[in-house]
Design a protein around this motif. Structure first.
Motif, PDB file in Angstrom:
ATOM      1  N   ARG A 125      42.222  31.963  49.480  1.00 55.53           N
ATOM      2  CA  ARG A 125      42.470  32.366  50.865  1.00 55.53           C
ATOM      3  C   ARG A 125      41.785  33.723  51.115  1.00 55.53           C
ATOM      4  NH1 ARG A 125      46.901  29.252  52.460  1.00 55.53           N
ATOM      5  NH2 ARG A 125      48.182  28.511  50.724  1.00 55.53           N
ATOM      6  N   PRO A 126      41.110  33.888  52.268  1.00 55.36           N
ATOM      7  CA  PRO A 126      40.450  35.168  52.555  1.00 55.36           C
ATOM      8  C   PRO A 126      41.420  36.353  52.467  1.00 55.36           C
ATOM      9  CG  PRO A 126      39.760  33.504  54.140  1.00 55.36           C
ATOM     10  CD  PRO A 126      40.846  32.870  53.308  1.00 55.36           C
ATOM     11  N   SER A 127      42.668  36.132  52.800  1.00 52.91           N
ATOM     12  CA  SER A 127      43.658  37.222  52.779  1.00 52.91           C
ATOM     13  C   SER A 127      43.940  37.728  51.364  1.00 52.91           C
ATOM     14  CB  SER A 127      44.968  36.757  53.417  1.00 52.91           C
ATOM     15  OG  SER A 127      45.479  35.646  52.707  1.00 52.91           O
ATOM     16  N   LYS A 128      43.522  36.969  50.352  1.00 46.97           N
ATOM     17  CA  LYS A 128      43.787  37.356  48.963  1.00 46.97           C
ATOM     18  C   LYS A 128      42.594  38.049  48.310  1.00 46.97           C
ATOM     19  CE  LYS A 128      47.801  35.305  48.996  1.00 46.97           C
ATOM     20  NZ  LYS A 128      49.024  36.113  49.074  1.00 46.97           N
ATOM     21  N   LEU A 129      41.479  38.150  49.040  1.00 46.54           N
ATOM     22  CA  LEU A 129      40.244  38.648  48.437  1.00 46.54           C
ATOM     23  C   LEU A 129      40.386  40.064  47.889  1.00 46.54           C
ATOM     24  CD1 LEU A 129      37.238  38.541  47.764  1.00 46.54           C
ATOM     25  CD2 LEU A 129      36.743  39.170  50.131  1.00 46.54           C
ATOM     26  N   LYS A 130      40.935  40.973  48.702  1.00 42.27           N
ATOM     27  CA  LYS A 130      41.026  42.377  48.261  1.00 42.27           C
ATOM     28  C   LYS A 130      41.856  42.500  46.990  1.00 42.27           C
ATOM     29  CE  LYS A 130      38.583  45.152  50.794  1.00 42.27           C
ATOM     30  NZ  LYS A 130      37.331  44.738  50.184  1.00 42.27           N
ATOM     31  N   ALA A 131      42.993  41.799  46.953  1.00 47.34           N
ATOM     32  CA  ALA A 131      43.869  41.891  45.780  1.00 47.34           C
ATOM     33  C   ALA A 131      43.181  41.337  44.538  1.00 47.34           C
ATOM     34  CB  ALA A 131      45.178  41.144  46.039  1.00 47.34           C
ATOM     35  N   VAL A 132      42.466  40.221  44.695  1.00 44.94           N
ATOM     36  CA  VAL A 132      41.769  39.638  43.545  1.00 44.94           C
ATOM     37  C   VAL A 132      40.653  40.569  43.094  1.00 44.94           C
ATOM     38  CG1 VAL A 132      40.343  37.719  42.750  1.00 44.94           C
ATOM     39  CG2 VAL A 132      42.360  37.258  44.158  1.00 44.94           C
ATOM     40  N   GLN A 133      39.898  41.112  44.062  1.00 45.52           N
ATOM     41  CA  GLN A 133      38.808  42.021  43.704  1.00 45.52           C
ATOM     42  C   GLN A 133      39.346  43.239  42.946  1.00 45.52           C
ATOM     43  OE1 GLN A 133      36.547  43.644  46.984  1.00 45.52           O
ATOM     44  NE2 GLN A 133      35.073  44.634  45.636  1.00 45.52           N
ATOM     45  N   ARG A 134      40.433  43.807  43.457  1.00 48.48           N
ATOM     46  CA  ARG A 134      41.034  44.975  42.800  1.00 48.48           C
ATOM     47  C   ARG A 134      41.494  44.616  41.391  1.00 48.48           C
ATOM     48  NH1 ARG A 134      44.827  46.031  46.378  1.00 48.48           N
ATOM     49  NH2 ARG A 134      43.362  47.055  47.763  1.00 48.48           N
ATOM     50  N   GLY A 135      42.153  43.457  41.280  1.00 51.27           N
ATOM     51  CA  GLY A 135      42.658  43.017  39.976  1.00 51.27           C
ATOM     52  C   GLY A 135      41.535  42.819  38.975  1.00 51.27           C
ATOM     53  N   GLU A 155      40.191  46.208  37.885  1.00 48.62           N
ATOM     54  CA  GLU A 155      41.113  46.849  36.932  1.00 48.62           C
ATOM     55  C   GLU A 155      41.046  46.169  35.563  1.00 48.62           C
ATOM     56  OE1 GLU A 155      44.218  48.389  40.362  1.00 48.62           O
ATOM     57  OE2 GLU A 155      44.887  46.836  38.960  1.00 48.62           O
ATOM     58  N   ALA A 156      40.705  44.884  35.547  1.00 49.90           N
ATOM     59  CA  ALA A 156      40.580  44.149  34.291  1.00 49.90           C
ATOM     60  C   ALA A 156      39.173  44.293  33.699  1.00 49.90           C
ATOM     61  CB  ALA A 156      40.904  42.674  34.523  1.00 49.90           C
ATOM     62  N   GLU A 157      38.401  45.222  34.262  1.00 54.34           N
ATOM     63  CA  GLU A 157      37.039  45.492  33.803  1.00 54.34           C
ATOM     64  C   GLU A 157      36.117  44.280  33.948  1.00 54.34           C
ATOM     65  OE1 GLU A 157      37.707  47.258  29.976  1.00 54.34           O
ATOM     66  OE2 GLU A 157      38.117  49.201  30.879  1.00 54.34           O
ATOM     67  N   ILE A 158      36.339  43.576  35.069  1.00 54.14           N
ATOM     68  CA  ILE A 158      35.413  42.519  35.482  1.00 54.14           C
ATOM     69  C   ILE A 158      34.945  42.903  36.896  1.00 54.14           C
ATOM     70  CG2 ILE A 158      35.137  40.042  35.904  1.00 54.14           C
ATOM     71  CD1 ILE A 158      37.522  39.583  33.985  1.00 54.14           C
ATOM     72  N   PRO A 159      34.008  43.865  36.978  1.00 50.23           N
ATOM     73  CA  PRO A 159      33.660  44.418  38.288  1.00 50.23           C
ATOM     74  C   PRO A 159      32.559  43.659  39.029  1.00 50.23           C
ATOM     75  CG  PRO A 159      32.600  45.705  36.581  1.00 50.23           C
ATOM     76  CD  PRO A 159      33.350  44.597  35.877  1.00 50.23           C
ATOM     77  N   CYS A 160      31.806  42.822  38.321  1.00 57.75           N
ATOM     78  CA  CYS A 160      30.636  42.196  38.948  1.00 57.75           C
ATOM     79  C   CYS A 160      31.031  40.850  39.551  1.00 57.75           C
ATOM     80  CB  CYS A 160      29.528  41.965  37.927  1.00 57.75           C
ATOM     81  SG  CYS A 160      29.017  43.454  37.056  1.00 57.75           S
ATOM     82  N   ILE A 161      31.002  40.786  40.866  1.00 58.09           N
ATOM     83  CA  ILE A 161      31.360  39.524  41.532  1.00 58.09           C
ATOM     84  C   ILE A 161      30.406  39.255  42.694  1.00 58.09           C
ATOM     85  CG2 ILE A 161      33.819  39.633  40.947  1.00 58.09           C
ATOM     86  CD1 ILE A 161      34.378  40.601  43.811  1.00 58.09           C
ATOM     87  N   THR A 162      30.298  37.985  43.032  1.00 58.88           N
ATOM     88  CA  THR A 162      29.611  37.578  44.258  1.00 58.88           C
ATOM     89  C   THR A 162      30.650  36.890  45.135  1.00 58.88           C
ATOM     90  OG1 THR A 162      27.483  37.277  43.166  1.00 58.88           O
ATOM     91  CG2 THR A 162      27.822  36.054  45.210  1.00 58.88           C
TER      92      THR A 162
END
Ligand SMILES: Nc1ncnc2c1ncn2[C@@H]1O[C@H](COP(=O)(O)OP(=O)(O)OP(=O)(O)O)[C@@H](O)[C@H]1O
Ligand SMILES: [Mg+2]
Length: 113
Positions: free
Chosen positions: A9-19, A22-29
């Motif tokens: 869900r688009p509303s969950k994007l920020k939380a997933v990105q932050r998580g 924090e888990a040292e998986i910073p590279c996303i598309t």
């Protein structure tokens, strides 16, 4: 290496990105997508077959990670993207053959960490 595609869900994007960060998986598309799942509960609960043709707006998060980060990555997405309701989304996991960082020519896991 693995490729993880999470449709959420688009509303969950920020939380997933932050998580993930924090888990040292910073590279996303991140790709905005439209789609439909099985939608059984959805169409039954609302107005039948027409409703089941509607494409829902979702966001796809794609990341390529080392095998050892896979479990952590999946857990972060599950913890941050789930409302325990139909339509929460899905995670698809693929094997990745290779990766190449264009700026310095490093390949394999060295290109993604
Ligand atoms: N098998 C699939 N292949 C490709 N994309 C899919 C698939 N299943 C779901 N999606 C994508 O994920 C989004 C969310 O799917 P959704 O969570 O509604 O799946 P579902 O199978 O209907 O499960 P639920 O019953 O939990 O709703 C869809 O809108 C679609 O974009
Ligand atoms: Mg659904």
């Amino acid at each position: 290496m693995k490729k993880v595609e999470a449709i959420i869900r688009p509303s969950k994007l920020k939380a997933v990105q932050r998580g993930l960060k924090e888990a040292e998986i910073p590279c996303i598309t991140v790709i905005p997508v439209k789609g439909t799942g099985l939608q059984k509960s959805y169409s039954e609960r609302y107005r039948g077959t027409e409703q089941s043709m509607i494409l829902q707006s979702r966001v796809m998060i794609m990341c390529v990670i080392s095998d050892s980060n896979l479990e952590k990555c999946i857990n972060v997405i599950k913890e941050n993207a789930t409302e325990n309701q139909v339509g929460d989304g899905k995670i698809f996991i693929y094997h990745v053959e290779d990766a190449i960082r264009l700026s310095n020519g490093t390949t394999g896991v060295d290109a993604i960490i």
